[in-house]
Motif scaffolding. Sequence first.
Motif, mmCIF file in Angstrom:
data_model
loop_
_atom_site.group_PDB
_atom_site.id
_atom_site.type_symbol
_atom_site.label_atom_id
_atom_site.label_comp_id
_atom_site.label_asym_id
_atom_site.label_seq_id
_atom_site.Cartn_x
_atom_site.Cartn_y
_atom_site.Cartn_z
ATOM 1 N N THR A 33 0.978 -1.123 -0.098
ATOM 2 C CA THR A 33 -0.090 0.012 -0.070
ATOM 3 C C THR A 33 0.792 1.308 0.034
ATOM 4 O OG1 THR A 33 -0.018 0.388 2.443
ATOM 5 C CG2 THR A 33 -1.839 -1.176 1.271
ATOM 6 N N ALA A 58 -9.439 -6.686 4.007
ATOM 7 C CA ALA A 58 -10.261 -5.516 3.503
ATOM 8 C C ALA A 58 -11.312 -4.930 3.858
ATOM 9 C CB ALA A 58 -10.282 -6.103 1.930
ATOM 10 N N SER A 110 -19.417 -1.857 -0.441
ATOM 11 C CA SER A 110 -18.055 -2.215 -0.810
ATOM 12 C C SER A 110 -18.175 -3.497 0.200
ATOM 13 C CB SER A 110 -17.013 -1.488 -0.668
ATOM 14 O OG SER A 110 -15.927 -1.909 -0.836
ATOM 15 N N TYR A 119 -15.025 -8.589 -5.988
ATOM 16 C CA TYR A 119 -14.099 -7.599 -5.694
ATOM 17 C C TYR A 119 -13.903 -6.495 -6.722
ATOM 18 C CZ TYR A 119 -12.968 -11.620 -2.610
ATOM 19 O OH TYR A 119 -12.736 -12.711 -1.874
ATOM 20 N N ASP A 120 -14.369 -6.720 -8.040
ATOM 21 C CA ASP A 120 -14.165 -5.551 -8.881
ATOM 22 C C ASP A 120 -15.323 -4.308 -8.485
ATOM 23 O OD1 ASP A 120 -16.213 -7.571 -9.475
ATOM 24 O OD2 ASP A 120 -16.013 -7.276 -11.877
ATOM 25 N N TYR A 123 -13.939 -2.706 -5.320
ATOM 26 C CA TYR A 123 -12.964 -1.697 -5.502
ATOM 27 C C TYR A 123 -13.776 -0.607 -6.333
ATOM 28 C CZ TYR A 123 -8.777 0.331 -7.654
ATOM 29 O OH TYR A 123 -7.650 0.872 -7.969
ATOM 30 N N MET A 127 -13.179 3.369 -4.805
ATOM 31 C CA MET A 127 -12.980 4.305 -5.533
ATOM 32 C C MET A 127 -13.948 5.558 -5.691
ATOM 33 S SD MET A 127 -11.269 4.130 -9.385
ATOM 34 C CE MET A 127 -12.798 3.270 -10.162
ATOM 35 N N CYS A 163 -9.211 5.137 1.654
ATOM 36 C CA CYS A 163 -9.720 4.448 0.582
ATOM 37 C C CYS A 163 -8.484 3.834 -0.216
ATOM 38 C CB CYS A 163 -10.527 5.373 -0.206
ATOM 39 S SG CYS A 163 -12.164 5.523 0.643
ATOM 40 N N MET A 167 -8.423 -0.077 -1.332
ATOM 41 C CA MET A 167 -8.232 -0.369 -2.759
ATOM 42 C C MET A 167 -7.063 -1.255 -3.197
ATOM 43 S SD MET A 167 -9.631 2.718 -4.987
ATOM 44 C CE MET A 167 -8.587 4.265 -4.415
ATOM 45 N N SER A 168 -5.934 -0.900 -2.547
ATOM 46 C CA SER A 168 -4.910 -1.750 -2.510
ATOM 47 C C SER A 168 -4.910 -3.157 -2.225
ATOM 48 C CB SER A 168 -3.429 -1.036 -1.888
ATOM 49 O OG SER A 168 -3.116 0.006 -2.424
ATOM 50 N N ILE A 170 -7.777 -4.635 -2.040
ATOM 51 C CA ILE A 170 -8.895 -5.484 -2.666
ATOM 52 C C ILE A 170 -8.164 -5.638 -4.223
ATOM 53 C CG2 ILE A 170 -10.751 -4.889 -4.098
ATOM 54 C CD1 ILE A 170 -11.799 -3.125 -1.849
ATOM 55 N N GLU A 171 -7.220 -4.888 -4.594
ATOM 56 C CA GLU A 171 -6.296 -5.350 -5.715
ATOM 57 C C GLU A 171 -5.508 -6.645 -5.732
ATOM 58 O OE1 GLU A 171 -3.739 -2.073 -6.404
ATOM 59 O OE2 GLU A 171 -5.222 -0.837 -7.861
#
Length: 177
Positions: A33, A58, A110, A119-120, A123, A127, A163, A167-168, A170-171
């Motif tokens: 991150t 997450a 989320s 997960y998409d 994310y 975002m 956030c 997001m990191s 979740i990536e």
Amino acid sequence: MGFSCVFILLFLSISFHPTHGNSDLIQKTCKNTNYYDLCISSLKSDSTSPKSDTKGLAVIMVKVGISNATATVSYLSTQLSTSTNDTLMKKVMKECAQKYAFASDSLQNSVQDLGAELYDYAYMHVMAAADYPNACKNAFKRYSGLIYPPEIAVREEGLKHICDVAMSIIENLLATN
């Protein structure tokens, strides 16, 4: 019979004390991150993190974002009731409170997406939550003479960083699926 009791006790002690292994997972996750210290402190402060996998981490981070957004809504609501009689300032503060409420709602979505392993979408909702504070800042810019309060700027930056960390994480989930 004695051997099986020892085996069961050994298994139970390993099963109920995953803290060291999870500490490694938290460190490994946070290294990916942009805000390592924020990630570490947020995840380690949650009592459920010792039992969490990456998805659980997450969720924890997203819930930190929900708390931040909700606290900002409360702060802005308090400012509305205690601020001056400036109707323009009140209008903009109310708009900002709505944007942070939308951010909180997006983060709630989320959490649901993470639970469903979408997960998409998770994310995308994080975002969006990170972007809602921009609308608040832009509301102040629309009216000459209004200055973006530093207290709100700090809260905006905090939510964006939270956030970003979420997001990191979740990536990482997206990469492993």
